[in-house]
Design an enzyme around this catalytic site. Structure first.
Site, PDB file in Angstrom:
ATOM      1  N   LEU A   1       0.739  -1.222  -0.057  1.00 44.79           N
ATOM      2  CA  LEU A   1       0.023  -0.111  -0.123  1.00 44.79           C
ATOM      3  C   LEU A   1       0.908   1.312  -0.097  1.00 44.79           C
ATOM      4  O   LEU A   1       1.878   1.214   0.534  1.00 44.79           O
ATOM      5  CB  LEU A   1      -0.905   0.024   1.262  1.00 44.79           C
ATOM      6  CG  LEU A   1      -1.825  -1.035   1.349  1.00 44.79           C
ATOM      7  CD1 LEU A   1      -3.048  -0.684   2.525  1.00 44.79           C
ATOM      8  CD2 LEU A   1      -2.559  -1.480   0.108  1.00 44.79           C
TER       9      LEU A   1
ATOM     10  N   GLY B   1       1.045  -5.266   1.254  1.00 45.01           N
ATOM     11  CA  GLY B   1       0.244  -5.124   0.161  1.00 45.01           C
ATOM     12  C   GLY B   1       0.821  -5.875  -1.012  1.00 45.01           C
ATOM     13  O   GLY B   1      -0.189  -6.359  -2.217  1.00 45.01           O
TER      14      GLY B   1
ATOM     15  N   ASN C   1       4.441  -7.458   6.571  1.00 50.59           N
ATOM     16  CA  ASN C   1       5.209  -6.788   7.726  1.00 50.59           C
ATOM     17  C   ASN C   1       4.484  -5.689   8.591  1.00 50.59           C
ATOM     18  O   ASN C   1       5.281  -4.993   8.855  1.00 50.59           O
ATOM     19  CB  ASN C   1       6.473  -6.442   6.809  1.00 50.59           C
ATOM     20  CG  ASN C   1       6.311  -5.316   5.861  1.00 50.59           C
ATOM     21  OD1 ASN C   1       5.296  -5.324   5.269  1.00 50.59           O
ATOM     22  ND2 ASN C   1       7.050  -4.442   5.729  1.00 50.59           N
ATOM     23  N   GLU C   2       3.233  -5.742   8.274  1.00 48.77           N
ATOM     24  CA  GLU C   2       2.596  -4.598   8.905  1.00 48.77           C
ATOM     25  C   GLU C   2       3.053  -4.160  10.401  1.00 48.77           C
ATOM     26  O   GLU C   2       2.929  -2.986  10.687  1.00 48.77           O
ATOM     27  CB  GLU C   2       0.988  -4.634   9.075  1.00 48.77           C
ATOM     28  CG  GLU C   2       0.220  -4.405   7.592  1.00 48.77           C
ATOM     29  CD  GLU C   2       0.383  -5.654   6.758  1.00 48.77           C
ATOM     30  OE1 GLU C   2       1.257  -6.668   6.806  1.00 48.77           O
ATOM     31  OE2 GLU C   2      -0.403  -5.666   5.527  1.00 48.77           O
TER      32      GLU C   2
HETATM   33  C1  LIG Z   1      -7.452  -1.803  10.400  1.00 47.15           C
HETATM   34  C2  LIG Z   1      -6.161  -1.857   9.294  1.00 47.15           C
HETATM   35  C3  LIG Z   1      -5.309  -0.855   9.491  1.00 47.15           C
HETATM   36  C4  LIG Z   1      -3.962  -0.722   8.898  1.00 47.15           C
HETATM   37  C5  LIG Z   1      -3.752  -1.490   7.718  1.00 47.15           C
HETATM   38  C6  LIG Z   1      -2.735  -1.008   6.691  1.00 47.15           C
HETATM   39  C7  LIG Z   1      -2.245  -2.191   5.756  1.00 47.15           C
HETATM   40  C8  LIG Z   1      -1.188  -1.932   5.183  1.00 47.15           C
HETATM   41  C9  LIG Z   1      -0.484  -2.593   4.279  1.00 47.15           C
HETATM   42  C10 LIG Z   1       0.714  -2.222   3.591  1.00 47.15           C
HETATM   43  O1  LIG Z   1       0.992  -2.649   2.634  1.00 47.15           O
HETATM   44  S1  LIG Z   1       1.860  -1.003   4.333  1.00 47.15           S
HETATM   45  C11 LIG Z   1       3.201  -0.656   3.173  1.00 47.15           C
HETATM   46  C12 LIG Z   1       4.138  -1.630   3.555  1.00 47.15           C
HETATM   47  N1  LIG Z   1       5.111  -1.608   2.633  1.00 47.15           N
HETATM   48  C13 LIG Z   1       6.648  -1.793   3.229  1.00 47.15           C
HETATM   49  O2  LIG Z   1       6.812  -1.680   4.363  1.00 47.15           O
HETATM   50  C14 LIG Z   1       7.715  -1.301   2.013  1.00 47.15           C
HETATM   51  C15 LIG Z   1       8.424  -0.230   2.243  1.00 47.15           C
HETATM   52  N2  LIG Z   1       9.344  -0.059   1.439  1.00 47.15           N
HETATM   53  C16 LIG Z   1      10.658  -0.878   1.271  1.00 47.15           C
HETATM   54  O3  LIG Z   1      10.971  -1.628   2.092  1.00 47.15           O
HETATM   55  C17 LIG Z   1      11.455  -0.455   0.129  1.00 47.15           C
HETATM   56  O4  LIG Z   1      11.111   0.684  -0.429  1.00 47.15           O
HETATM   57  C18 LIG Z   1      11.233  -1.629  -1.058  1.00 47.15           C
HETATM   58  C19 LIG Z   1      12.326  -2.720  -0.568  1.00 47.15           C
HETATM   59  C20 LIG Z   1      10.108  -1.995  -1.414  1.00 47.15           C
HETATM   60  C21 LIG Z   1      12.338  -0.884  -2.199  1.00 47.15           C
HETATM   61  O5  LIG Z   1      13.647  -0.740  -1.535  1.00 47.15           O
HETATM   62  P1  LIG Z   1      14.621   0.101  -2.400  1.00 47.15           P
HETATM   63  O6  LIG Z   1      14.691  -0.116  -3.792  1.00 47.15           O
HETATM   64  O7  LIG Z   1      15.947   0.207  -1.518  1.00 47.15           O
HETATM   65  O8  LIG Z   1      13.743   1.717  -2.472  1.00 47.15           O
HETATM   66  P2  LIG Z   1      13.590   2.791  -1.530  1.00 47.15           P
HETATM   67  O9  LIG Z   1      13.328   2.218  -0.013  1.00 47.15           O
HETATM   68  O10 LIG Z   1      14.889   3.706  -1.546  1.00 47.15           O
HETATM   69  O11 LIG Z   1      12.326   3.480  -2.053  1.00 47.15           O
HETATM   70  C22 LIG Z   1      12.082   4.356  -3.171  1.00 47.15           C
HETATM   71  C23 LIG Z   1      11.172   5.424  -2.868  1.00 47.15           C
HETATM   72  O12 LIG Z   1      10.061   4.800  -2.770  1.00 47.15           O
HETATM   73  C24 LIG Z   1       9.397   5.241  -1.434  1.00 47.15           C
HETATM   74  N3  LIG Z   1       8.532   4.083  -0.776  1.00 47.15           N
HETATM   75  C25 LIG Z   1       8.821   2.742  -0.568  1.00 47.15           C
HETATM   76  N4  LIG Z   1       8.057   1.956  -0.223  1.00 47.15           N
HETATM   77  C26 LIG Z   1       6.636   2.985  -0.246  1.00 47.15           C
HETATM   78  C27 LIG Z   1       5.347   2.488  -0.071  1.00 47.15           C
HETATM   79  N5  LIG Z   1       4.894   1.425   0.373  1.00 47.15           N
HETATM   80  N6  LIG Z   1       4.626   3.557  -0.232  1.00 47.15           N
HETATM   81  C28 LIG Z   1       5.008   4.783  -0.682  1.00 47.15           C
HETATM   82  N7  LIG Z   1       6.528   5.113  -0.878  1.00 47.15           N
HETATM   83  C29 LIG Z   1       7.199   3.995  -0.660  1.00 47.15           C
HETATM   84  C30 LIG Z   1      10.593   5.237  -0.892  1.00 47.15           C
HETATM   85  O13 LIG Z   1      10.084   6.306   0.660  1.00 47.15           O
HETATM   86  C31 LIG Z   1      11.527   6.093  -1.452  1.00 47.15           C
HETATM   87  O14 LIG Z   1      11.018   7.388  -1.472  1.00 47.15           O
HETATM   88  P3  LIG Z   1      11.951   8.644  -1.700  1.00 47.15           P
HETATM   89  O15 LIG Z   1      11.248   9.933  -1.895  1.00 47.15           O
HETATM   90  O16 LIG Z   1      12.836   8.579  -0.486  1.00 47.15           O
HETATM   91  O17 LIG Z   1      12.989   8.105  -3.053  1.00 47.15           O
END
Ligand SMILES: CC/C=C\CC/C=C/CC(=O)SCCNC(=O)CCNC(=O)[C@H](O)C(C)(C)COP(=O)(O)OP(=O)(O)OC[C@H]1O[C@@H](n2cnc3c(N)ncnc32)[C@H](O)[C@@H]1OP(=O)(O)O
Length: 325
Positions: free
Chosen positions: A131, A176, A200-201
């Protein structure tokens, strides 16, 4: 349920015609929105399969626009009677010998890191980063509600799809991203230890919704899900295979061909019996959400609006930003 889905899809289609653009048409063999590319394989008139490629740089996060375009594309495929199977995969977001699309030079630069000699190094591929954190941080409750409705819609559409769905997981697949994979009937993951998959939430200070938890339990069993959800475990391919998050792990360059060959086996089964069986296995889990969709939306909007949760998300985003060093 059918009426609600049709009404929702009319809204999405209207939004999509504003957002989307028909990028390339080769008969009915290729169409694209900005963030989802769909290619079909197989001769006209015969059974065909479609490959849905995510291309939402930099990390294929599930933004509201992406969710909208994804559901529109899926609906088009559901309505095309010649299509029986769909493969979900990531368009290549990394450098190397794979296709580069929809990436500006700047994005490409971002997708690489520099080694000690200052040379650009390839960073691991990404199936989907899950997400979009920026849809859940610093917005207002109405936005959270709209976003969550779209997330629910995606999950319901995928989980209940009458098509045979397979995921070709060619990169990292947290939260997500894992959701997309576990809604599929079969999952094949690239054998690259840099790629991990799981819910990993809890590491972000948030909680997977009950329906995603149910989907996880149905996939890997109660005890494994209980442990993995609490710890927020992201499994590398071999462990993902062992616990059952994925069904096969293959060398990276064979992910697509292997998925095609497994798809052929699934498509040898008559549609009606396979579809009825799928519905029998999944309906109760989906109904559990359908009967309380609105309450789930309100619950999400109020949970994510809490100061403590916003603080956790802020810290997580800062951590992502600063990990680059
Ligand atoms: C009642 C229910 C309540 C709540 C439920 C909510 C449910 C949520 C489910 C979800 O899906 S939460 C999202 C979980 N996702 C993550 O934890 C992933 C986080 N990202 C990473 O671990 C890494 O970015 C990656 C392994 C996917 C890629 O690594 P790498 O290639 O080294 O890229 P960067 O980390 O440098 O990321 C580039 C850029 O993208 C931004 N970003 C990363 N992930 C997200 C994301 N999920 N959403 C928005 N943006 C994201 C990151 O901040 C970087 O941004 P910059 O502006 O700094 O370049």
């Amino acid at each position: 349920m059918a009426m609600a889905l049709r009404a929702a899809s009319r809204v999405l289609l209207r939004a999509g015609s504003r957002l989307g653009r028909r990028e390339a048409v080769d008969g009915a063999r290729r169409f694209a929105n900005k963030r989802v590319l769909v290619e079909t394989e197989g001769a006209a008139g015969a059974t065909r399969i479609a490959v849905m490629k995510f291309r939402n740089p930099p990390v294929n996060s599930l933004s509201l626009d992406f969710l909208t375009e994804f559901v529109i594309s899926l609906e088009k495929l559901e309505n095309d009677k010649s299509i029986r199977g769909v493969i979900l995969t990531s368009d290549s977001l990394k450098r190397g010998n794979q296709t580069k699309v929809a990436a500006t030079e700047k994005t490409e630069e971002k997708r690489a890191t520099r080694d000690h000699g200052g040379r650009l190094q390839e960073r691991p591929g990404i199936f989907s980063a899950g997400l979009d954190l920026l849809e859940m941080y610093g917005r207002n409750p109405a936005h959270y509600a709209e976003y969550w409705k779209a997330v629910q819609e995606l999950w319901l559409r995928l989980y209940l799809s009458s098509l045979t769905l397979m995921s070709a997981i060619n990169g990292a697949s947290p939260a997500g991203g894992c959701l997309l994979a576990i809604t599929c009937d079969y999952r094949i993951m690239a054998d690259n230890p840099k790629y991990t998959i799981g819910l990993n939430e809890s590491l972000l200070g948030i909680v997977a919704p009950f329906w995603l938890k149910d989907n996880y339990v149905n996939t890997i069993g109660h005890r494994a899900a209980e442990r993995a959800l609490q710890l927020g475990t992201l499994f590398p391919p071999a462990e993902a295979l062992k616990v059952g998050v994925v069904d096969e792990v293959v060398p990276e360059d064979q992910v697509h061909s292997k998925t095609l060959s497994v798809m052929a086996k699934w498509l040898a089964i008559p549609d009606h019996s396979r579809q009825l069986t799928k519905t029998m296995m999944r309906k109760a889990t989906a109904d559990n959400l359908i009967k309380q969709r609105e309450a789930d939306i309100q619950n999400f909007a109020s949970f994510i609006s809490r100061d403590s949760i916003q603080k956790s998300l802020h810290m997580y985003l800062e951590k992502l930003k600063h990990k680059k060093g």
